[in-house]
Design a protein around this motif. Structure first.
Motif, PDB file in Angstrom:
ATOM      1  N   LEU B 217     -22.656  59.787  29.952  1.00  0.00           N
ATOM      2  CA  LEU B 217     -22.079  61.003  28.920  1.00  0.00           C
ATOM      3  C   LEU B 217     -22.306  62.419  29.009  1.00  0.00           C
ATOM      4  O   LEU B 217     -23.515  63.290  28.859  1.00  0.00           O
ATOM      5  N   ASN B 218     -21.866  63.448  28.929  1.00  0.00           N
ATOM      6  CA  ASN B 218     -21.882  64.537  28.865  1.00  0.00           C
ATOM      7  C   ASN B 218     -21.270  65.441  27.169  1.00  0.00           C
ATOM      8  O   ASN B 218     -20.198  64.374  27.046  1.00  0.00           O
ATOM      9  N   PHE B 219     -22.129  66.030  26.432  1.00  0.00           N
ATOM     10  CA  PHE B 219     -22.212  66.345  25.096  1.00  0.00           C
ATOM     11  C   PHE B 219     -22.292  67.239  25.228  1.00  0.00           C
ATOM     12  O   PHE B 219     -23.020  68.129  25.539  1.00  0.00           O
ATOM     13  N   SER B 220     -20.892  68.863  24.339  1.00  0.00           N
ATOM     14  CA  SER B 220     -21.254  69.592  25.245  1.00  0.00           C
ATOM     15  C   SER B 220     -21.581  70.549  23.592  1.00  0.00           C
ATOM     16  O   SER B 220     -21.442  69.947  22.656  1.00  0.00           O
ATOM     17  N   TRP B 221     -21.528  72.150  23.981  1.00  0.00           N
ATOM     18  CA  TRP B 221     -21.952  72.633  22.949  1.00  0.00           C
ATOM     19  C   TRP B 221     -21.033  74.177  23.655  1.00  0.00           C
ATOM     20  O   TRP B 221     -21.020  74.035  24.327  1.00  0.00           O
ATOM     21  N   TYR B 222     -20.208  75.019  22.692  1.00  0.00           N
ATOM     22  CA  TYR B 222     -19.373  76.165  22.982  1.00  0.00           C
ATOM     23  C   TYR B 222     -20.552  77.282  23.229  1.00  0.00           C
ATOM     24  O   TYR B 222     -21.338  77.340  21.808  1.00  0.00           O
ATOM     25  N   ASP B 223     -20.512  78.416  24.182  1.00  0.00           N
ATOM     26  CA  ASP B 223     -21.890  79.131  24.308  1.00  0.00           C
ATOM     27  C   ASP B 223     -21.230  80.599  23.981  1.00  0.00           C
ATOM     28  O   ASP B 223     -19.952  80.291  24.577  1.00  0.00           O
ATOM     29  N   LEU B 224     -21.494  81.120  22.836  1.00  0.00           N
ATOM     30  CA  LEU B 224     -20.480  81.713  22.418  1.00  0.00           C
ATOM     31  C   LEU B 224     -20.652  82.988  23.783  1.00  0.00           C
ATOM     32  O   LEU B 224     -19.605  83.795  23.944  1.00  0.00           O
ATOM     33  N   ARG B 225     -22.061  83.418  24.539  1.00  0.00           N
ATOM     34  CA  ARG B 225     -22.578  84.792  25.277  1.00  0.00           C
ATOM     35  C   ARG B 225     -21.325  84.564  25.819  1.00  0.00           C
ATOM     36  O   ARG B 225     -20.995  85.120  26.914  1.00  0.00           O
ATOM     37  N   ARG B 226     -21.826  82.754  27.294  1.00  0.00           N
ATOM     38  CA  ARG B 226     -20.455  82.664  28.615  1.00  0.00           C
ATOM     39  C   ARG B 226     -19.120  82.467  27.948  1.00  0.00           C
ATOM     40  O   ARG B 226     -18.422  82.135  28.343  1.00  0.00           O
ATOM     41  N   LYS B 227     -18.415  82.194  26.738  1.00  0.00           N
ATOM     42  CA  LYS B 227     -17.288  81.866  26.189  1.00  0.00           C
ATOM     43  C   LYS B 227     -16.923  80.992  27.045  1.00  0.00           C
ATOM     44  O   LYS B 227     -15.858  80.795  27.513  1.00  0.00           O
ATOM     45  N   ALA B 228     -17.689  79.801  26.361  1.00  0.00           N
ATOM     46  CA  ALA B 228     -17.480  78.551  27.652  1.00  0.00           C
ATOM     47  C   ALA B 228     -18.676  77.100  27.226  1.00  0.00           C
ATOM     48  O   ALA B 228     -19.051  77.975  26.258  1.00  0.00           O
ATOM     49  N   THR B 229     -16.989  76.482  27.329  1.00  0.00           N
ATOM     50  CA  THR B 229     -18.379  75.358  27.404  1.00  0.00           C
ATOM     51  C   THR B 229     -19.858  74.746  28.039  1.00  0.00           C
ATOM     52  O   THR B 229     -19.752  74.580  29.094  1.00  0.00           O
ATOM     53  N   ARG B 230     -20.214  74.199  27.705  1.00  0.00           N
ATOM     54  CA  ARG B 230     -21.444  74.030  27.976  1.00  0.00           C
ATOM     55  C   ARG B 230     -22.157  72.071  27.892  1.00  0.00           C
ATOM     56  O   ARG B 230     -21.620  71.354  27.069  1.00  0.00           O
ATOM     57  N   LEU B 231     -23.047  71.831  28.555  1.00  0.00           N
ATOM     58  CA  LEU B 231     -22.741  70.871  29.234  1.00  0.00           C
ATOM     59  C   LEU B 231     -24.294  69.912  29.071  1.00  0.00           C
ATOM     60  O   LEU B 231     -24.859  70.471  29.509  1.00  0.00           O
ATOM     61  N   LYS B 232     -24.858  69.135  28.081  1.00  0.00           N
ATOM     62  CA  LYS B 232     -25.707  67.773  27.508  1.00  0.00           C
ATOM     63  C   LYS B 232     -25.483  66.520  28.163  1.00  0.00           C
ATOM     64  O   LYS B 232     -24.692  65.871  27.984  1.00  0.00           O
ATOM     65  N   GLN B 233     -26.343  65.831  28.939  1.00  0.00           N
ATOM     66  CA  GLN B 233     -26.614  64.884  29.244  1.00  0.00           C
ATOM     67  C   GLN B 233     -27.290  63.477  28.398  1.00  0.00           C
ATOM     68  O   GLN B 233     -28.344  63.317  27.931  1.00  0.00           O
ATOM     69  N   ALA B 234     -26.356  62.506  28.122  1.00  0.00           N
ATOM     70  CA  ALA B 234     -26.536  61.204  27.836  1.00  0.00           C
ATOM     71  C   ALA B 234     -26.628  60.563  28.907  1.00  0.00           C
ATOM     72  O   ALA B 234     -26.073  59.442  29.481  1.00  0.00           O
ATOM     73  N   GLY B 235     -27.828  60.206  29.881  1.00  0.00           N
ATOM     74  CA  GLY B 235     -27.883  60.315  31.061  1.00  0.00           C
ATOM     75  C   GLY B 235     -28.154  59.085  31.561  1.00  0.00           C
ATOM     76  O   GLY B 235     -27.926  58.110  32.341  1.00  0.00           O
ATOM     77  N   ARG B 236     -29.573  58.300  31.528  1.00  0.00           N
ATOM     78  CA  ARG B 236     -29.830  56.551  31.634  1.00  0.00           C
ATOM     79  C   ARG B 236     -28.791  55.708  31.386  1.00  0.00           C
ATOM     80  O   ARG B 236     -28.319  56.123  30.561  1.00  0.00           O
ATOM     81  N   GLY B 237     -28.303  54.581  32.641  1.00  0.00           N
ATOM     82  CA  GLY B 237     -28.049  53.351  31.750  1.00  0.00           C
ATOM     83  C   GLY B 237     -27.082  53.160  31.765  1.00  0.00           C
ATOM     84  O   GLY B 237     -26.736  52.121  31.785  1.00  0.00           O
ATOM     85  N   GLY B 238     -26.163  53.801  32.418  1.00  0.00           N
ATOM     86  CA  GLY B 238     -24.519  53.370  32.199  1.00  0.00           C
ATOM     87  C   GLY B 238     -23.536  53.233  31.230  1.00  0.00           C
ATOM     88  O   GLY B 238     -22.551  53.288  30.762  1.00  0.00           O
ATOM     89  N   THR B 239     -24.621  54.667  30.242  1.00  0.00           N
ATOM     90  CA  THR B 239     -23.733  55.408  29.127  1.00  0.00           C
ATOM     91  C   THR B 239     -22.131  55.391  29.529  1.00  0.00           C
ATOM     92  O   THR B 239     -21.239  55.307  28.848  1.00  0.00           O
ATOM     93  N   GLY B 240     -22.064  56.487  29.946  1.00  0.00           N
ATOM     94  CA  GLY B 240     -20.282  56.699  30.634  1.00  0.00           C
ATOM     95  C   GLY B 240     -19.828  55.532  30.938  1.00  0.00           C
ATOM     96  O   GLY B 240     -18.107  55.793  31.028  1.00  0.00           O
ATOM     97  N   THR B 241     -20.184  54.859  32.422  1.00  0.00           N
ATOM     98  CA  THR B 241     -19.617  53.108  32.142  1.00  0.00           C
ATOM     99  C   THR B 241     -19.050  53.056  30.702  1.00  0.00           C
ATOM    100  O   THR B 241     -17.570  52.660  31.386  1.00  0.00           O
ATOM    101  N   VAL B 242     -20.130  52.535  30.522  1.00  0.00           N
ATOM    102  CA  VAL B 242     -19.002  51.958  28.855  1.00  0.00           C
ATOM    103  C   VAL B 242     -18.257  52.465  28.456  1.00  0.00           C
ATOM    104  O   VAL B 242     -17.498  51.982  28.173  1.00  0.00           O
ATOM    105  N   PHE B 243     -18.541  53.792  28.307  1.00  0.00           N
ATOM    106  CA  PHE B 243     -17.637  54.889  27.128  1.00  0.00           C
ATOM    107  C   PHE B 243     -16.297  54.689  28.465  1.00  0.00           C
ATOM    108  O   PHE B 243     -15.281  54.410  27.709  1.00  0.00           O
TER     109      PHE B 243
END
Lengths: 65, 729
Positions: B217-243
């Motif tokens: 899963l990618n969790f976003s945060w808005y980067d004011l300096r880049r004026k773009a969304t950034r991503l951090k990951q809940a990486g392990r074990g297949g959380t995105g697959t369940v999603f």
């Protein structure tokens, strides 16, 4: 001869704590050095001479991970 | 709102038109509220099958026993599922819970969300600790956790809109599912205007989560300096697959502007005081210590190489002459400097580094110019060194697509390295992979494997099942010897190893394998203490470390905190403390932070007690699901010692010396095979003794089952837990 973390290391005249770090390839930044039980400050690594027969403990803390 | 996609993706699209295609399936109104002393005492339950949306109370017992974050997640999951529930059953839940300390802006690393679900990899609970704004923004809308159960019929999004007091399940048929696009699009759809963009966060998974078990899963945060969304990951074990199995395209939270007092802490001045102390420490010492602000965890690449701990060629070796091509100096230049890359407000560690303007070389986004979130150490080591790839452009390419497609970089790196070794040993060939020449060192082959996973085709469909299932499939097809596959397939409990060599550290073999969720380093990283410092020479010493550190580190996940500010920065006088490895001053900070927010005074002993209860609860949960016993805690031999002649020979001096000094065996005149057999017998026996010592220290039976006395001692002697344990005593 000295021991570093329990392992023997050949002693050389003028060997410093910094020299031990280089000889052992200890590159991790979060280190604590004791020579014969006495703490050596990081800024003194290059100037602290280690005597022959010394017991040296270089403790790596856990970064990363 | 008009939006220029080129900031992040080069894509063109009509955000408003896509939103107009949404069909509201269910919506409710709610009264937004701020937590009091870190808790809202309210959670949100959503069922995607019958479209239930309801508020649920948080009981005092939940707060006392499970604290929050991962603890709440495990408790919800326990109650929602049964022993027979598997990851893709509708009753499986995906829980996101930030924890009582999350969202404070005073102390570094305080914006974490914990994700808990039954894992497609392991069939037991997985927990992931992830940055980004979603958890804290949701908390400041009024919810301590989000429980999602059931499955939608078609692709849907869940919207929690605080300012509008609205929660809705909406069909969303048109938006691209890939995370870098989805995060941008949904952020712009639900922000009121440009100024409002940082108040929106999106959770998404990419298209590979539809076809693999390693979806993240990618969790976003808005980067004011880049004026773009950034991503951090809940990486392990297949959380995105369940999603994606639940037909979720995105979770969107639209919150309120963040302020420093929204937790309504018991003592704001107190948490501000310890926060300032930490900011000063980072300011004064980071440049001479870990360089987290410039390089993030990527600073570790050459350090691990220097200590023979960097996994190379599927964990066969611990260093490589080409490591300087992917070391921290390279990333220091690739990362855009001068931007405070904190994944939550107030984090002065700011290690969420980004490499801008990566020119995408392959796949559907070829030719686009993108920001890559990372690489962190695990990614550089996993998809880089472990696969024999030492080209920073290919690493960035792989990092980019892992995030975009929703693939866990750690599992991908380890499973790709496994495939490459299978190719090296003739277990795989072009006929078996459909023409994919998956060789060590090949960036193009690695990316092709990933695109196959994303598109659900070819060998990618097999590889995307993970190492544990590949081993079984290969053995069933007669591709390679089962023994060799089991020895070199780096997984425990079904989860792939993260990226550290554990062969020379018995304690770290336990640190990986005696874990609740599988071999992830966030429970215990003991290699330096054990292998280099030699501080924990006896089994009892190692057992004590494997008691303390997993319990202590669990606490971060209960409270919504990041582990990195605990020990990737060191106070000036840490060396003078009796137990510097525990960083006592920082532990005291956490006790004060907890008291300052919740009003409940704790000391370091109480901190451990809080974690120990949840840790044992999770072990019993594993037991209920059919794992959680001694048989599930053994590592593959590659994690313990040299499997092949090449491995032994590459470090022959070390191994021969050990035979002589530890076993009293003269290696002269013995064949490599004979020496390997002796080494293996000894090391496997050592690991069995380690398990005995650790189980005893943890208050578990020799089979790894918490005793009834232990459950009582840690306050987890609920009848339903006792009933599970009694079946195994």
């Amino acid at each position: 001869m000295i021991t570093v973390n329990g392992d023997p290391l050949e002693h050389e005249e003028g060997l410093t704590v910094q020299g031990i770090l280089e000889a052992k390839n200890y590159k991790f930044p979060l280190l604590i050095a004791f020579v014969n039980g006495k703490l050596v400050k990081r800024e003194d690594y290059r100037t602290t001479v280690v005597p022959d027969g010394a017991v040296v403990q270089i403790t790596h803390l856990m970064g990363g991970g | 709102m008009a939006y220029d996609y080129t900031k992040r993706t080069d894509l063109k699209g009509d955000v408003d038109k896509q939103k107009q295609a949404h069909k509201v399936l269910k919506e409710i109104t709610f009264k937004p509220a701020l937590p009091q002393r870190g808790y809202n005492d309210r959670t949100l339950y959503v069922n995607l099958t019958d479209l239930t949306i309801e508020e649920r109370p948080v009981t005092q017992q939940m707060k006392d026993k499970f604290i929050g974050g991962r603890g709440f997640g495990l408790w919800f999951l326990w109650n929602a599922t049964q022993a027979s529930t598997r990851w893709n059953d509708p009753e499986n839940e995906l829980i996101i819970a930030p924890g009582p300390l999350a969202g404070n802006t005073q102390y570094p690393g305080s914006g974490k969300s914990l994700v808990v679900t039954l894992s497609p990899m392991t069939d037991i609970p997985i927990d992931c600790n992830v940055g980004g704004y979603f958890g804290p923004l949701m908390k400041f809308c009024g919810f301590d956790a989000l429980e999602i159960q059931g499955k939608a019929a078609r692709d849907v999004i869940l919207v929690i809109d605080g300012p509008k007091g609205r929660i809705a399940i909406e069909e969303a048929p048109l938006e691209n599912v890939d995370s870098h696009v989805a995060a941008e699009v949904f952020t712009h759809q639900y922000a009121d205007d440009e100024k409002d963009l940082p108040n929106v966060s999106v959770v998404s998974a990419g298209r590979a989560a539809d076809h693999t078990r390693i979806g993240c899963l990618n969790f976003s945060w808005y980067d004011l300096r880049r004026k773009a969304t950034r991503l951090k990951q809940a990486g392990r074990g297949g959380t995105g697959t369940v999603f994606r199995d639940k037909k979720l395209k995105a979770l969107v939270v639209h919150g309120f502007p963040v302020k420093g007092d929204q937790n309504n802490p018991a003592d704001l001045e107190r948490i501000a005081r310890i926060g300032v102390k930490m900011h000063k420490e980072l300011h004064d010492f980071d440049d001479s210590q870990c360089h987290m602000r410039r390089q993030g965890t990527a600073h570790l690449v050459e350090i691990m190489d220097a200590y023979d701990l960097l996994p190379v060629h599927n964990f066969q070796y611990g260093n490589h002459p080409d490591t300087p091509r992917i070391n921290s100096q390279v990333w220091d230049k690739r990362f855009t400097q001068g931007i405070p890359d904190g994944c939550w407000y107030g984090c002065s560690m700011a290690c969420s580094k980004g490499a801008d303007e990566h020119q995408v070389m392959t796949g559907p986004y070829r030719g686009h110019s993108n920001t890559v979130d990372g690489p962190e150490y695990e990614t550089a080591a996993g998809v880089g060194a472990n696969c024999g790839i030492f080209d920073p452009d290919w690493l960035l390419e792989c990092n980019f697509y892992c995030d975009v497609y929703g693939i866990d970089t750690i599992s991908f790196g380890t499973l790709c390295a496994f495939c490459m070794e299978c190719w090296q040993r003739g277990i795989l060939n072009a006929e078996r992979t459909g023409g994919l020449e998956i060789k060590f060192g090949s960036g193009p082959a690695q990316l092709e494997l990933m695109h196959q996973m994303a598109e659900g085709r070819g060998f990618g469909l097999i590889a995307g099942q993970g190492v544990a299932r590949m081993k079984k499939i290969f053995a069933e097809k007669g591709w390679g010897e089962a023994q060799l596959l089991n020895d070199i397939g780096m997984e425990v409990k079904g989860l792939e190893f993260s990226q550290y060599m554990s062969k020379e550290s018995l304690a770290q073999q336990g640190g990986y394998s005696l874990t609740n969720k599988g071999p992830q380093h966030d429970e215990a990283w003991l290699i330096f203490m054990d292998m280099v410092n030699k501080q924990i020479p006896t089994f009892e010493d190692k057992a004590e470390a494997l008691f303390y550190f997993p319990i202590f580190r669990t606490w971060f996940g209960l409270n919504g905190l990041c582990k990195l500010p605990w020990n990737d920065i060191e106070p000036a006088d840490n060396a003078r403390t009796p137990e510097p490895a525990k960083v006592p001053e920082h532990v005291q900070n956490y006790c004060e932070l907890f008291a300052g927010i919740t009003g409940r005074e704790i000391d370091r002993h109480e901190l451990l007690r809080m974690s120990r209860g949840v840790y044992n609860f999770q072990r019993v949960f594993n037991l209920r699901q059919g794992k959680g016993q001694r048989a599930h805690d053994r590592p593959p031999y590659r994690a313990v010692g040299p499997v092949t002649v090449e491995e032994y020979t590459s470090r022959a001096e070390r191994y021969d010396k050990q035979l002589k000094e530890i076993l009293g065996v003269d290696p002269a005149g013995k064949s490599v095979e004979e020496k390997m057999a002796l080494t293996r017998e000894h090391r496997e026996a050592q690991y069995e003794k380690l398990m005995d010592a650790v189980y005893k220290r943890r208050g578990w039976t020799p089979n790894g089952v918490p005793t009834l006395e232990t459950l009582k001692e840690v306050g987890m002697d609920f009848p339903e837990l006792v009933a599970v344990v009694e079946q195994h005593l």
